[in-house]
Design an enzyme around this catalytic site. Structure first.
Site, PDB file in Angstrom:
ATOM      1  CB  CYS A  19      20.077   4.143  15.459  1.00  0.00           C
ATOM      2  SG  CYS A  19      20.842   3.410  14.294  1.00  0.00           S
ATOM      3  CB  CYS A  25      20.644   5.959   8.429  1.00  0.00           C
ATOM      4  SG  CYS A  25      19.251   4.914   7.852  1.00  0.00           S
ATOM      5  CB  CYS A 102      19.372  -1.945  10.965  1.00  0.00           C
ATOM      6  SG  CYS A 102      17.723  -1.108  10.874  1.00  0.00           S
ATOM      7  CD  GLU A 277      -1.402  -3.951  -8.690  1.00  0.00           C
ATOM      8  OE1 GLU A 277      -1.925  -3.505  -7.603  1.00  0.00           O
ATOM      9  OE2 GLU A 277      -0.465  -3.278  -9.114  1.00  0.00           O
ATOM     10  CG  ASP A 325      -3.591  -1.078   0.345  1.00  0.00           C
ATOM     11  OD1 ASP A 325      -3.198   0.201   0.679  1.00  0.00           O
ATOM     12  OD2 ASP A 325      -3.063  -2.022   0.547  1.00  0.00           O
ATOM     13  CB  CYS A 352       0.467   4.271   3.009  1.00  0.00           C
ATOM     14  SG  CYS A 352       0.839   4.411   1.231  1.00  0.00           S
TER      15      CYS A 352
END
Ligand code: SAH
Length: 397
Positions: A19, A25, A102, A277, A325, A352
């Site tokens: 890109c 960016c 994008c 949560e 998670d 993650c």
């Protein structure tokens, strides 16, 4: 395995068409590499961090690793020629880098942002200037349901007054009939947070719905929803398969957000599901998502996951399967200690951040669990983010 070997043999070439905004960016850290090379890079990272626990399955990449983001956020400013530009903040600054299109964002969303740029000129809406505090439009947020086709546009403004509001909404809908709801969100504070507290619906129901793994989820302007819907299905299908549900299990969905994984598990064979949560709004969404899908064998609680698990452990409760998670920081000792006390047969850990995952797996292995499978999934092509799902089971004494 074969696939991985094939990938390893591919030349680790550079991306011939990165890109043009790659450096300014900063959003796509791996864009200088071809996609196969990126996958190789992520695979090696997971193997280096987690390989000592178990063999790592080949990462599941995307067939078409572009325009996968279902949520687009654009900042607005004036350039030197006083023309309206929109795009992203240059890495660690507050200068707007103009973005027309994008490679990872949804194309419809980018086109809508482009239309809004033109309409702002026609309607004399000034972009907000952080230094002077003048101007109206701070951000535009677009969310699109890839399966449902529903589109939400949020105009984030510095003041509640949006001049010629009705005509603006009409013009925007005329240019993009696919838009199903438009909101105004007022953010009048000097903050880098995009959304403020006050929200007004200008058109449609104020939310969109999206289908995922056979359930329907409501997405509001503020609620968290996975940004790559294609790979989310891959990730959740894998997580549920690893849980191996038979219809009898008590399943705990820890860090459940708006309840997505837990609700899918409840629909796909869990006896019943308990979700926990910290964010109150997310729990409210989780409860309405359960109703929307007619799922009754699920209970959601608003609490710190560590506190909740330790209370369950104190009361001598037990669960069969834990789906967890946590955010990037991973879990904490209080949670993990109580998790071990609850003694589930299986733990499915979605992460993650492979570094905090490594730390938490280490804790659980020392406490009597064994890693049975490690599956990385590429949720964020071209960025350096790595998502992994791990199955652990209790070592029988
Ligand atoms: N499983 C959900 C959300 C995962 S994001 C989904 O995929 O949609 C991680 C979630 O953990 C966030 O919703 C965040 O609010 C929640 N969270 C962070 N710290 C927490 C804590 N200490 N206890 C419970 N939930 C927490």
């Amino acid at each position: 395995m074969e696939e991985l070997e094939k990938r390893k043999r591919q030349p680790l070439e550079r991306n011939p068409n990165p890109c043009p905004l790659y450096r300014k960016c900063g959003g796509c850290q791996l864009q200088n590499m071809s996609y196969p090379r990126q996958l190789h890079w992520k695979q090696e990272l997971v193997e280096r961090l987690l390989g000592r626990f178990h063999k790592v399955n080949p990462i599941v990449g995307m067939k078409y690793p572009y325009h996968y983001r279902n949520k687009v956020q654009a900042a607005f400013a004036l350039n030197k020629k006083k023309q309206i530009i929109s795009g992203v903040y240059q890495a660690s600054t507050h200068r707007v880098v103009p973005v027309e299109s994008c490679m990872i964002e949804d194309e419809t969303a980018d086109q809508i942002v482009g239309t809004i740029r033109k309409l702002m000129k026609d309607f004399r809406m000034e972009p907000y200037n952080e230094d002077t505090g003048r101007g109206l439009v701070r951000h535009v947020l677009v969310k699109r349901g890839f399966v449902s086709g529903q589109v939400m546009v949020v105009m984030v403004t510095s003041s509640p007054i949006l001049p010629s509001k009705n005509n603006f909404v009409k013009a925007l809908r005329k240019a993009h009939p696919e838009i199903t709801t438009i909101l105004q969100n007022v953010n009048n504070r000097p903050t880098s947070m995009v959304l403020g507290d006050f929200e007004k619906v200008l058109y449609g129901p104020g939310y969109i719905e999206e289908a995922l793994c056979g359930c329907v989820f409501r997405i509001s302007a503020k609620s968290f929803y996975q940004i790559n819907p294609v790979q989310t299905e891959v990730l959740y299908d894998k997580a549920i398969a690893l849980a191996g549900l038979t219809g009898k299990e008590t399943v705990l969905d820890a860090y459940c957000g708006t309840g997505t994984i837990g609700l899918i598990a409840a629909k796909r064979g869990a006896g019943h599901v308990i979700g926990v949560e910290l964010n109150r709004d997310a729990v409210r969404d989780a409860i309405s998502n359960a109703k929307r899908n007619g799922i009754k064998n699920v209970y959601f609680y608003n609490a710190d996951a560590g506190d909740f698990l330790s209370a369950m452990a104190d009361e001598g409760e037990s669960v069969n399967v834990v789906l967890m998670d946590p955010p990037r920081a991973g879990s904490d000792e209080r949670f993990l200690t109580s998790l071990v006390a609850l003694s589930p047969n299986k733990i499915v850990y979605i992460s993650c951040n492979p570094e905090t995952l490594q730390r938490d797996l280490h804790f659980l292995v020392r406490a009597g669990y064994k890693v049975k499978e490690i599956q990385p999934v590429d949720m964020f092509p071209h960025t350096n983010h790595v998502e992994t799902v791990v199955l652990m089971s209790k070592v029988q004494e």
